[in-house]
Design a protein around this motif. Sequence first.
Motif, mmCIF file in Angstrom:
data_model
loop_
_atom_site.group_PDB
_atom_site.id
_atom_site.type_symbol
_atom_site.label_atom_id
_atom_site.label_comp_id
_atom_site.label_asym_id
_atom_site.label_seq_id
_atom_site.Cartn_x
_atom_site.Cartn_y
_atom_site.Cartn_z
ATOM 1 N N SER A 146 40.098 29.026 33.737
ATOM 2 C CA SER A 146 39.302 29.970 32.821
ATOM 3 C C SER A 146 39.995 31.370 33.132
ATOM 4 C CB SER A 146 38.024 29.596 33.013
ATOM 5 O OG SER A 146 37.607 30.201 34.233
ATOM 6 N N PHE A 147 39.972 32.136 31.891
ATOM 7 C CA PHE A 147 40.143 33.470 32.204
ATOM 8 C C PHE A 147 39.272 34.510 31.306
ATOM 9 C CE2 PHE A 147 43.250 31.436 29.665
ATOM 10 C CZ PHE A 147 43.324 32.166 28.149
ATOM 11 N N LEU B 216 49.263 33.060 31.021
ATOM 12 C CA LEU B 216 47.948 32.747 31.708
ATOM 13 C C LEU B 216 47.678 31.283 31.391
ATOM 14 C CD1 LEU B 216 45.578 35.216 30.121
ATOM 15 C CD2 LEU B 216 45.705 35.068 32.616
ATOM 16 N N ASP C 101 41.567 39.549 28.875
ATOM 17 C CA ASP C 101 42.888 39.715 29.386
ATOM 18 C C ASP C 101 44.211 39.683 28.423
ATOM 19 O OD1 ASP C 101 42.041 39.579 31.929
ATOM 20 O OD2 ASP C 101 42.478 37.762 32.520
ATOM 21 N N THR D 7 38.817 43.984 33.125
ATOM 22 C CA THR D 7 37.730 43.200 33.166
ATOM 23 C C THR D 7 36.368 44.183 33.652
ATOM 24 O OG1 THR D 7 38.747 41.068 33.373
ATOM 25 C CG2 THR D 7 36.350 41.113 33.751
ATOM 26 N N GLU E 207 34.497 34.036 28.548
ATOM 27 C CA GLU E 207 35.400 33.211 29.447
ATOM 28 C C GLU E 207 36.122 32.255 28.495
ATOM 29 O OE1 GLU E 207 36.638 33.183 33.086
ATOM 30 O OE2 GLU E 207 35.901 35.373 32.811
#
Length: 210
Positions: free
Chosen positions: A180-181, A53, A185, A191, A170
């Motif tokens: 952002s993720f 990520l 994750d 999600t 987030e």
Amino acid sequence: MSIIEKSDSKRATYQDVLDTPPHKVAEVIDGVLYTMPRPAVPHSIAGSALGWLIGGPFGHSRGRPGGWWIVNEPELHLGGDIVVPNIAGWRRERVPNYPNAAYWEVAPDWLCEVLSPSTRKIDLGPKSAIYARERVKHMWMVDPDARSLETFRLRSGHWRRLAKLTGNQEVSQPPFEAVSFPLLDLWGLPTPVVPHPRPRQVHDKEMGDE
């Protein structure tokens, strides 16, 4: 975690690291050799996910922020100590070229430790102190058991916590706030999908039609 202490005349050295069996991670902190088993699966999943990520958008510049070397489990030789964070990053403007060696001698700009029962004490204690001493600017701590992420910034030689994220918050934290993720994750969890409210049925009378 195994700890092998040596007398001042026989402090642990890089050779002790090289002599450690390959199925273990070895570090030397203040002359003491620490050996740890390879990480458990939840630990590996979290570290791998974060590496992807962060490394995807920042380690490559094809239409993305770029500008970083992002490395999983780099061996760092810092002021006589040998440590292995789970992930570390160097700004390319400060370190244009990576070393042609098995380890780095330049402190990173950011790093992340993925906590486990066997490494928690050393990660939060002496290793964090080494990173502060070497003026690493940003440090993240991922806890797969608590499913949390804490972010820190070095200020006046001490770590100051910026945020503690849990649940499905987030993640958009310095120095990688450009992306952002979802925190989920990191644990390999889907999600949650928040359903959109159904459109309200409007009758002719409500529209004013006779």
